[in-house]
Design a protein around this motif. Structure first.
Motif, PDB file in Angstrom:
ATOM      1  N   THR A  30       1.582  -8.870  10.821  1.00  0.00           N
ATOM      2  CA  THR A  30       2.419  -7.671  10.795  1.00  0.00           C
ATOM      3  C   THR A  30       2.498  -7.102  12.196  1.00  0.00           C
ATOM      4  O   THR A  30       1.669  -7.412  13.065  1.00  0.00           O
ATOM      5  CB  THR A  30       1.833  -6.608   9.844  1.00  0.00           C
ATOM      6  OG1 THR A  30       0.563  -6.208  10.350  1.00  0.00           O
ATOM      7  CG2 THR A  30       1.686  -7.147   8.426  1.00  0.00           C
ATOM      8  N   ILE A  31       3.496  -6.262  12.429  1.00  0.00           N
ATOM      9  CA  ILE A  31       3.661  -5.661  13.766  1.00  0.00           C
ATOM     10  C   ILE A  31       2.431  -4.839  14.115  1.00  0.00           C
ATOM     11  O   ILE A  31       1.913  -4.914  15.235  1.00  0.00           O
ATOM     12  CB  ILE A  31       4.932  -4.794  13.817  1.00  0.00           C
ATOM     13  CG1 ILE A  31       6.166  -5.694  13.727  1.00  0.00           C
ATOM     14  CG2 ILE A  31       4.980  -3.950  15.068  1.00  0.00           C
ATOM     15  CD1 ILE A  31       7.469  -4.961  13.688  1.00  0.00           C
ATOM     16  N   LYS A  32       1.938  -4.094  13.143  1.00  0.00           N
ATOM     17  CA  LYS A  32       0.749  -3.289  13.401  1.00  0.00           C
ATOM     18  C   LYS A  32      -0.443  -4.181  13.752  1.00  0.00           C
ATOM     19  O   LYS A  32      -1.174  -3.920  14.717  1.00  0.00           O
ATOM     20  CB  LYS A  32       0.430  -2.451  12.158  1.00  0.00           C
ATOM     21  CG  LYS A  32      -0.776  -1.554  12.331  1.00  0.00           C
ATOM     22  CD  LYS A  32      -1.056  -0.772  11.072  1.00  0.00           C
ATOM     23  CE  LYS A  32      -2.327   0.049  11.256  1.00  0.00           C
ATOM     24  NZ  LYS A  32      -2.744   0.730  10.051  1.00  0.00           N
ATOM     25  N   GLY A  33      -0.624  -5.273  13.007  1.00  0.00           N
ATOM     26  CA  GLY A  33      -1.740  -6.196  13.275  1.00  0.00           C
ATOM     27  C   GLY A  33      -1.600  -6.861  14.634  1.00  0.00           C
ATOM     28  O   GLY A  33      -2.582  -7.018  15.378  1.00  0.00           O
ATOM     29  N   GLN A  34      -0.352  -7.266  14.969  1.00  0.00           N
ATOM     30  CA  GLN A  34      -0.123  -7.892  16.279  1.00  0.00           C
ATOM     31  C   GLN A  34      -0.390  -6.902  17.409  1.00  0.00           C
ATOM     32  O   GLN A  34      -0.971  -7.253  18.440  1.00  0.00           O
ATOM     33  CB  GLN A  34       1.312  -8.419  16.362  1.00  0.00           C
ATOM     34  CG  GLN A  34       1.583  -9.599  15.434  1.00  0.00           C
ATOM     35  CD  GLN A  34       3.044 -10.000  15.439  1.00  0.00           C
ATOM     36  OE1 GLN A  34       3.769  -9.687  16.372  1.00  0.00           O
ATOM     37  NE2 GLN A  34       3.464 -10.675  14.385  1.00  0.00           N
ATOM     38  N   PHE A  35       0.049  -5.664  17.205  1.00  0.00           N
ATOM     39  CA  PHE A  35      -0.176  -4.648  18.242  1.00  0.00           C
ATOM     40  C   PHE A  35      -1.671  -4.393  18.426  1.00  0.00           C
ATOM     41  O   PHE A  35      -2.160  -4.297  19.568  1.00  0.00           O
ATOM     42  CB  PHE A  35       0.552  -3.358  17.865  1.00  0.00           C
ATOM     43  CG  PHE A  35       0.452  -2.292  18.907  1.00  0.00           C
ATOM     44  CD1 PHE A  35       1.180  -2.374  20.089  1.00  0.00           C
ATOM     45  CD2 PHE A  35      -0.386  -1.193  18.729  1.00  0.00           C
ATOM     46  CE1 PHE A  35       1.081  -1.397  21.054  1.00  0.00           C
ATOM     47  CE2 PHE A  35      -0.497  -0.218  19.692  1.00  0.00           C
ATOM     48  CZ  PHE A  35       0.251  -0.317  20.864  1.00  0.00           C
TER      49      PHE A  35
END
Length: 200
Positions: A30-35
């Motif tokens: 997810t974008i949050k996880g990647q960030f």
């Protein structure tokens, strides 16, 4: 000693360069996880009393690509949903039109079912029953009136017949008496004529 530090710095720089060329491994896509992974793998340093985060360019580009892909997919999904909503609205409008037509036809059928033709006019069943019962009541009143008049007329006729029979009897009796009187008078007259003939 200076050479050793230079050699050691070069080895560290070489391993950092090798690590920089590796693809980032991201557990949470997810974008949050990647960030969060990007922040976790970043390093920081201070310069001039300010703190800086150093992020590997390859990981930043991968993150940017993933963000853009996610936005593009979201936009595509939004477009598909909008198309589906428009299609559903068209279908709903069509169904509402059909429902209105069906409701109108149902109302007409119900009206026809609750109505009856009476001398070519459509009247409600309640009005039809009222009219029919009024006619039946009217005919019943006329029938009772007719029976009453008939009985009354029949009684008057019977009375008239009885009176006529009485009058006929009286007349017959009167005629018989008148005939007898006439015969008596005729006999007396004949007797007088006969007397007058003998006396002459």
């Amino acid at each position: 000693m200076k050479n050793f530090l230079l050699f050691f710095s070069g080895v560290l720089l070489y391993f950092n360069t090798l690590n920089a060329q590796e693809e980032p491994t991201v557990d949470d896509m997810t974008i949050k996880g990647q960030f969060e992974t990007l922040v976790r793998k970043s390093t920081n340093y201070r310069q001039g009393g300010k703190r800086y985060e150093v992020v590997r360019l390859l990981e930043l580009e991968a993150f940017q690509k993933n963000v853009l892909d996610t936005i593009s997919a979201a936009n595509n999904n939004i477009s598909e949903l909008q198309a589906t909503i428009a299609k559903n609205e068209t279908t709903l409008s069509s169904l509402n039109t059909k429902l209105d037509e069906t409701s109108k036809k149902l109302g007409e059928v119900t009206s026809e079912k609750d109505s009856m033709s009476f001398f070519g006019l459509m009247v409600s069943k309640g009005s039809y029953k009222l009219i029919v019962w009024s006619i039946i009541f009217g005919l019943l009143v006329l029938f009772v009136l007719f029976v009453y008049k008939f009985k009354n007329s029949n009684a008057l006729t019977q009375l008239a017949k009885a009176n006529l029979a009485d009058v006929e009897l009286e007349f017959e009796e009167h005629r018989r008496r008148a005939l007898e009187r006439e015969q008596k008078i005729s006999r007396k007259l004949q007797d007088e004529i006969n007397k007058n003939k003998k006396g002459a």
